[in-house]
Design a protein around this motif. Structure first.
Motif, PDB file in Angstrom:
ATOM      1  N   ALA A 140      36.753  32.102 -79.325  1.00 11.61           N
ATOM      2  CA  ALA A 140      36.275  32.214 -80.711  1.00 11.61           C
ATOM      3  C   ALA A 140      35.744  30.862 -81.155  1.00 11.61           C
ATOM      4  O   ALA A 140      36.267  29.815 -80.771  1.00 11.61           O
ATOM      5  CB  ALA A 140      37.391  32.684 -81.635  1.00 11.61           C
ATOM      6  N   ALA A 141      34.710  30.908 -81.985  1.00 13.23           N
ATOM      7  CA  ALA A 141      34.110  29.680 -82.529  1.00 13.23           C
ATOM      8  C   ALA A 141      33.677  29.964 -83.965  1.00 13.23           C
ATOM      9  O   ALA A 141      33.014  30.971 -84.225  1.00 13.23           O
ATOM     10  CB  ALA A 141      32.906  29.261 -81.690  1.00 13.23           C
ATOM     11  N   SER A 142      34.074  29.101 -84.892  1.00 15.59           N
ATOM     12  CA  SER A 142      33.668  29.328 -86.280  1.00 15.59           C
ATOM     13  C   SER A 142      32.394  28.553 -86.584  1.00 15.59           C
ATOM     14  O   SER A 142      32.066  27.560 -85.922  1.00 15.59           O
ATOM     15  CB  SER A 142      34.785  28.952 -87.261  1.00 15.59           C
ATOM     16  N   VAL A 143      31.694  29.025 -87.612  1.00 18.11           N
ATOM     17  CA  VAL A 143      30.434  28.420 -88.022  1.00 18.11           C
ATOM     18  C   VAL A 143      30.645  27.739 -89.371  1.00 18.11           C
ATOM     19  O   VAL A 143      31.258  28.309 -90.275  1.00 18.11           O
ATOM     20  CB  VAL A 143      29.319  29.470 -88.131  1.00 18.11           C
ATOM     21  N   ASN A 144      30.144  26.526 -89.505  1.00 19.18           N
ATOM     22  CA  ASN A 144      30.268  25.747 -90.729  1.00 19.18           C
ATOM     23  C   ASN A 144      28.885  25.466 -91.305  1.00 19.18           C
ATOM     24  O   ASN A 144      27.881  25.516 -90.587  1.00 19.18           O
ATOM     25  CB  ASN A 144      30.979  24.424 -90.433  1.00 19.18           C
ATOM     26  N   PRO A 145      28.803  25.134 -92.596  1.00 14.33           N
ATOM     27  CA  PRO A 145      27.489  24.840 -93.195  1.00 14.33           C
ATOM     28  C   PRO A 145      26.687  23.788 -92.443  1.00 14.33           C
ATOM     29  O   PRO A 145      25.468  23.919 -92.293  1.00 14.33           O
ATOM     30  CB  PRO A 145      27.861  24.359 -94.606  1.00 14.33           C
ATOM     31  N   ILE A 146      27.364  22.753 -91.934  1.00 15.80           N
ATOM     32  CA  ILE A 146      26.636  21.703 -91.211  1.00 15.80           C
ATOM     33  C   ILE A 146      25.965  22.254 -89.956  1.00 15.80           C
ATOM     34  O   ILE A 146      24.899  21.776 -89.543  1.00 15.80           O
ATOM     35  CB  ILE A 146      27.574  20.523 -90.853  1.00 15.80           C
ATOM     36  N   ASP A 147      26.555  23.290 -89.355  1.00 16.77           N
ATOM     37  CA  ASP A 147      25.976  23.874 -88.140  1.00 16.77           C
ATOM     38  C   ASP A 147      24.613  24.503 -88.428  1.00 16.77           C
ATOM     39  O   ASP A 147      23.642  24.273 -87.696  1.00 16.77           O
ATOM     40  CB  ASP A 147      26.914  24.932 -87.549  1.00 16.77           C
ATOM     41  N   VAL A 148      24.542  25.300 -89.498  1.00 23.50           N
ATOM     42  CA  VAL A 148      23.271  25.965 -89.793  1.00 23.50           C
ATOM     43  C   VAL A 148      22.251  24.977 -90.358  1.00 23.50           C
ATOM     44  O   VAL A 148      21.038  25.135 -90.167  1.00 23.50           O
ATOM     45  CB  VAL A 148      23.476  27.165 -90.744  1.00 23.50           C
ATOM     46  N   LYS A 149      22.732  23.938 -91.060  1.00 22.53           N
ATOM     47  CA  LYS A 149      21.807  22.924 -91.581  1.00 22.53           C
ATOM     48  C   LYS A 149      21.169  22.132 -90.439  1.00 22.53           C
ATOM     49  O   LYS A 149      19.966  21.868 -90.447  1.00 22.53           O
ATOM     50  CB  LYS A 149      22.546  21.992 -92.537  1.00 22.53           C
ATOM     51  N   LEU A 150      21.984  21.738 -89.470  1.00 19.31           N
ATOM     52  CA  LEU A 150      21.446  20.968 -88.346  1.00 19.31           C
ATOM     53  C   LEU A 150      20.543  21.815 -87.460  1.00 19.31           C
ATOM     54  O   LEU A 150      19.619  21.295 -86.825  1.00 19.31           O
ATOM     55  CB  LEU A 150      22.590  20.389 -87.509  1.00 19.31           C
ATOM     56  N   ALA A 151      20.807  23.115 -87.411  1.00 16.51           N
ATOM     57  CA  ALA A 151      19.945  24.000 -86.627  1.00 16.51           C
ATOM     58  C   ALA A 151      18.606  24.237 -87.316  1.00 16.51           C
ATOM     59  O   ALA A 151      17.637  24.640 -86.680  1.00 16.51           O
ATOM     60  CB  ALA A 151      20.649  25.337 -86.390  1.00 16.51           C
TER      61      ALA A 151
END
Length: 358
Positions: free
Chosen positions: A45-56
């Motif tokens: 399992a891996a959670s997604v954080n706001p920084i992940d989608v911003k950097l993508a």
């Protein structure tokens, strides 16, 4: 018996910086240990954080000269299947969780590398999905409150703590930690009307002491001027909430702007003009809050195993309960896109979004 490790895997990997609607998976090589302090983890399992989608997305274009395909994810929970030559505190088969450093980004995949210094045994009572929701969000809340404990006169015990957005990924951890680990006398949060009954249902005895309905009520009028000792700002309330702060109190923020010099230490490719702009804005926040008699700091999170161990202890003692608002299988690409889109929009969600990996 050693686990047979395949040579390739299907991982969330982008051909270019993009929004969630264009996310896709790719076949990539399974990473291999090349340094003595590394762990190879079978990720469940891996959670997604706001920084992940911003950097993508567009922010990543400014901060990084990224290699493509661009792998996503920093949080994980899984099983250790290989260890580097200097690793002595983990063994094969250990169930762990981690917030991997930026150099190891790519946890939304069946296999990922982590470092021993940013990994800990996951709480035994939690599933992999629940454990994966903890690393970044809970460490962020924990470190913010730790700053408050050190810098608010007399610490946080018995004090009044404000955590806006108490059902957000980070806010939900901060409410519980403030109350149960740092001993705050009163914890206040802000929520929309529909979430007020939900927070009591999800947190039970760990729920905040006072809830302000921000859609109907004025925070300053309800809470009162000069009544809050410490605020953990997750939703850009630093300036608007200043009237409720006591003189000598403190605000720690993750939602305003980071210090440019400190941010560049993590993202080396950030342009000089952006460092300057961020430093000026950081100076403004520090100056304005100081003029009002309030301490202020933007939090730069430091991933480490010590905090993860403390958080696992809090979970096992019943002081901290992760709230997973939604999940999707990695194979359900539409579900992954929708979950990441909600994070990018930053509204409507409850708790953390976790991707489960078969």
């Amino acid at each position: 018996m050693a686990t047979k490790i395949p040579t390739t895997m299907r991982a969330l990997a982008l051909a270019q910086h993009c929004n969630p609607s264009s996310y896709n998976c790719a076949t990539l090589p399974v990473p291999r240990i090349t340094k003595p302090d590394e762990l190879l983890i079978r990720v469940f399992a891996a959670s997604v954080n706001p920084i992940d989608v911003k950097l993508a997305g567009d922010l990543g274009k400014l901060l990084q000269k990224a290699a493509f395909p661009y792998q996503m994810g920093h949080d994980l929970a899984g099983e250790v299947i290989a260890v580097g030559s200097s690793v002595s505190n983990f063994k094969l088969g250990d169930q762990v969780y981690s917030r991997v450093p930026e150099a190891y980004r790519g946890t939304i995949a069946p296999y990922a590398l982590a470092t021993a210094s940013t990994t800990a045994l996951k709480p035994k009572s939690l599933s992999y999905t629940e454990a994966a929701s903890i690393p970044l969000a809970a460490q962020t809340a924990y470190q913010a409150l730790q700053i408050g404990k050190e810098r608010v006169p007399g610490g946080l015990k018995g004090k009044t703590v404000l955590v806006p957005a108490g059902l957000s990924g980070t806010g939900s951890f901060a409410v519980q930690l403030a109350k149960n680990v740092f001993g705050a006398g009163k914890v206040i949060t802000t929520l929309s009307t529909g979430k007020i009954s939900l927070i009591k249902e999800l947190m039970g005895d760990n729920a905040p002491d006072q809830i302000v309905d921000y859609t109907k009520e004025n925070l300053t009028q309800v809470v009162g001027k000069g009544t809050v000792d410490f605020m953990f700002d997750t939703v850009k309330n630093t300036i608007s909430a200043l009237p409720v702060m006591k003189k000598g109190g403190m605000i720690v923020s993750i939602s305003t702007v980071p210090n440019g010099t400190g941010f560049k230490q993590v993202y080396n490719d950030m342009p000089v003009w952006m460092v300057y702009v961020l430093n000026v804005m950081d100076w403004f926040y520090k100056s304005w809050t100081s003029w009002k008699g309030v301490q202020y700091e933007y939090l730069k999170v430091n991933g480490n195993s010590t905090d993860l161990e403390a958080l696992a202890k809090a979970v096992e003692e019943g002081k901290l309960k992760p709230i997973v608002g939604s999940t999707a299988k990695l194979s359900d690409l539409e579900g992954v896109r929708n979950g990441c889109q909600q994070i990018m929009e930053g509204k409507g969600g409850v708790g953390k979004f976790v991707i489960e990996i078969e």
